[in-house]
Design a protein around this motif. Structure first.
Motif, mmCIF file in Angstrom:
data_model
loop_
_atom_site.group_PDB
_atom_site.id
_atom_site.type_symbol
_atom_site.label_atom_id
_atom_site.label_comp_id
_atom_site.label_asym_id
_atom_site.label_seq_id
_atom_site.Cartn_x
_atom_site.Cartn_y
_atom_site.Cartn_z
ATOM 1 N N MET A 191 0.831 -1.207 0.000
ATOM 2 C CA MET A 191 0.000 0.000 0.000
ATOM 3 C C MET A 191 0.864 1.255 0.000
ATOM 4 S SD MET A 191 -2.956 -1.128 2.730
ATOM 5 C CE MET A 191 -3.598 0.545 2.826
ATOM 6 N N ILE A 192 1.954 1.228 0.733
ATOM 7 C CA ILE A 192 2.837 2.390 0.787
ATOM 8 C C ILE A 192 3.557 2.590 -0.548
ATOM 9 C CG2 ILE A 192 4.923 3.313 1.868
ATOM 10 C CD1 ILE A 192 4.004 1.965 4.481
ATOM 11 N N LEU A 193 4.069 1.500 -1.107
ATOM 12 C CA LEU A 193 4.821 1.614 -2.363
ATOM 13 C C LEU A 193 3.925 1.991 -3.532
ATOM 14 C CD1 LEU A 193 7.269 -1.433 -2.098
ATOM 15 C CD2 LEU A 193 7.745 0.976 -1.665
ATOM 16 N N SER A 194 2.664 1.568 -3.492
ATOM 17 C CA SER A 194 1.748 1.896 -4.588
ATOM 18 C C SER A 194 1.231 3.319 -4.512
ATOM 19 C CB SER A 194 0.567 0.924 -4.589
ATOM 20 O OG SER A 194 -0.206 1.063 -3.402
ATOM 21 N N GLY A 195 1.510 4.019 -3.431
ATOM 22 C CA GLY A 195 1.051 5.394 -3.284
ATOM 23 C C GLY A 195 -0.340 5.524 -2.705
ATOM 24 N N MET A 196 -0.956 4.418 -2.292
ATOM 25 C CA MET A 196 -2.303 4.472 -1.720
ATOM 26 C C MET A 196 -2.307 5.214 -0.386
ATOM 27 S SD MET A 196 -3.645 0.602 -2.517
ATOM 28 C CE MET A 196 -5.139 0.892 -1.553
ATOM 29 N N PHE A 245 9.057 -1.170 7.853
ATOM 30 C CA PHE A 245 9.690 -1.584 6.611
ATOM 31 C C PHE A 245 9.155 -0.785 5.422
ATOM 32 C CE2 PHE A 245 10.855 -5.227 9.187
ATOM 33 C CZ PHE A 245 12.125 -5.520 8.717
ATOM 34 N N GLY A 246 7.931 -0.282 5.530
ATOM 35 C CA GLY A 246 7.406 0.576 4.469
ATOM 36 C C GLY A 246 8.211 1.856 4.344
ATOM 37 N N ARG A 247 8.622 2.416 5.483
ATOM 38 C CA ARG A 247 9.478 3.611 5.442
ATOM 39 C C ARG A 247 10.817 3.299 4.782
ATOM 40 N NH1 ARG A 247 7.468 4.653 11.006
ATOM 41 N NH2 ARG A 247 6.061 6.447 10.911
ATOM 42 N N ARG A 251 12.215 4.776 0.689
ATOM 43 C CA ARG A 251 13.372 5.633 0.402
ATOM 44 C C ARG A 251 14.049 5.295 -0.913
ATOM 45 N NH1 ARG A 251 15.898 5.603 6.561
ATOM 46 N NH2 ARG A 251 14.185 6.776 7.534
ATOM 47 N N PRO A 252 14.345 4.002 -1.229
ATOM 48 C CA PRO A 252 14.935 3.710 -2.542
ATOM 49 C C PRO A 252 14.025 4.111 -3.688
ATOM 50 C CG PRO A 252 15.212 1.856 -1.053
ATOM 51 C CD PRO A 252 14.287 2.797 -0.389
ATOM 52 N N ALA A 253 12.711 3.967 -3.517
ATOM 53 C CA ALA A 253 11.794 4.347 -4.584
ATOM 54 C C ALA A 253 11.832 5.848 -4.820
ATOM 55 C CB ALA A 253 10.381 3.897 -4.239
ATOM 56 N N GLN A 254 11.899 6.636 -3.741
ATOM 57 C CA GLN A 254 11.998 8.076 -3.894
ATOM 58 C C GLN A 254 13.306 8.471 -4.556
ATOM 59 O OE1 GLN A 254 11.462 9.416 0.111
ATOM 60 N NE2 GLN A 254 9.223 9.405 -0.009
ATOM 61 N N THR A 255 14.391 7.774 -4.233
ATOM 62 C CA THR A 255 15.682 8.054 -4.861
ATOM 63 C C THR A 255 15.625 7.804 -6.358
ATOM 64 O OG1 THR A 255 16.808 7.449 -2.813
ATOM 65 C CG2 THR A 255 18.132 7.499 -4.839
#
Length: 267
Positions: A191-196, A245-247, A251-255
Motif C-alpha cells: 500500500m505504501i509503495l503503490s502510493g495508496m 519496513f514501508g518507510r 526511500r529507494p523508490a523516492q531516490t
C-alpha cells in the motif's frame, strides 16, 4: 544521408524485443498452471501415506488436554477416510506454495521494471515465510491455550468426544486466519509503495487499526477472549512492522524517482 567510411561494414540493425501475443500469454499461463497442479499432485502423493500419522500430530494439542479415557470420535462413517485425505491435500498445497509463487513470479517478472523486480521477489519470499510463521504460531501457541480454555469450562458430567472432521475444519480455519493475518506487513508495504497511503497516514490511524484488529480477531476466531486477543495483538504488532519496513522501502523508490531512472522493462 550519412555515409559509411570506406573499409567499414555497416552495423547490423538491433532486433527490437517482440511482445508476446494474447495466445502466447494464454499458453504460457496454461503451462504455469499445469506445473502448479503437477507440483501439488506430487506433494500429495508423497504426503498421503503418512496422512493418519499427520492427523494424530495435528490433533495432539487437543488430545493431550482431554480427560483420561476420553478421545476423539468419528460421527460419520466416511470421516476416518476423508479427514486424513483432506488434511493431506491441504498440506500438499501448503508444501507447494514456494513453487506456486515461483511460477507466478516467472509469469509476471518479464513485465516488471528493474526496481519492481528488486522489491517483488523479496516480498513474495517474505509472504511465504510469514504464512508459515502464522500457521506455526497457531499450532504451538494458540491451540494449547484455546483448547485448554474450552476443555476446562464444560459443565460437570459432560463427556467431551470431539469429532475428527469438525476438529479438522476448525484447525484449518485457524491456520488460514493466522497465516493471512501474518501477511499484514506485506500488505502494508504494498500500500505504501503503490502510493495508496504513507507511513505517516497509517501511523495517524493507529487507534482505528487496533480496533479493526480486535474486530477481525473476533470474526475469525472462536467466541472467546483468549483466541481473539491472540490474533489481534500479533496483527497490530505486524502492522507496526509493516510501517517500519514501508518507510525503509519507500526511500529507494523516492531516490529512483528523483534521479529520473526508475528502470526499464525487460522482456
Amino acid at each position: 544521408m550519412s555515409s559509411i567510411p570506406t573499409g567499414q561494414t555497416p552495423p547490423e540493425p538491433t532486433a527490437a524485443p517482440q511482445e508476446m501475443t494474447l495466445i502466447e500469454h494464454l499458453l504460457e499461463l496454461r503451462n504455469r498452471l499445469l506445473k502448479i497442479v503437477l507440483a501439488v499432485v506430487i506433494c500429495f502423493a508423497a504426503i498421503y501415506p503418512f496422512a493418519n500419522d499427520l492427523y494424530l500430530l495435528l490433533s495432539d494439542p487437543l488430545r493431550q488436554l482431554l480427560p483420561v479415557g476420553q478421545t476423539m470420535i468419528a460421527t460419520d462413517i466416511t470421516s476416518p477416510f476423508f479427514a486424513p485425505l483432506k488434511l493431506a491435500l491441504v498440506l500438499a498445497v501448503f508444501a507447494a506454495i514456494p513453487f506456486i509463487l515461483y511460477q507466478i513470479w516467472s509469469f509476471i517478472a518479464p513485465g516488471l521494471y528493474a526496481h519492481e523486480k528488486r522489491l517483488a521477489f523479496p516480498l513474495l519470499a517474505s509472504s511465504v515465510v510469514l504464512f508459515y510463521l502464522g500457521a506455526a504460531f497457531a499450532y504451538f501457541v494458540v491451540f494449547p491455550l484455546v483448547f485448554g480454555f474450552f476443555t476446562s469450562i464444560g459443565p460437570e458430567g459432560i463427556v467431551e468426544l470431539p469429532d475428527i472432521s469438525s476438529y479438522l475444519n476448525f484447525v484449518l480455519k485457524m491456520f488460514f486466519a493466522f497465516g493471512v493475518a501474518f501477511e499484514i506487513p506485506i500488505a502494508t508495504i504494498l500500500m505504501i509503495l503503490s502510493g495508496m497511503t504513507t507511513p505517516a497516514d497509517l501511523a495517524a490511524k493507529r487507534p482505528y487499526i487496533v480496533v479493526v484488529c480486535f474486530i477481525v480477531g473476533m470474526l475469525l476466531t472462536p467466541p472467546d477472549v483468549i483466541s481473539q486477543t491472540l490474533l489481534a495483538l500479533p496483527m497490530w504488532l505486524l502492522f507496526e512492522v509493516g510501517i517500519l519496513f514501508g518507510r525503509l522501502a519507500q526511500r529507494p523508490a523516492q531516490t529512483d524517482d528523483e534521479s529520473g531512472h526508475p528502470g526499464s522493462r525487460t522482456e
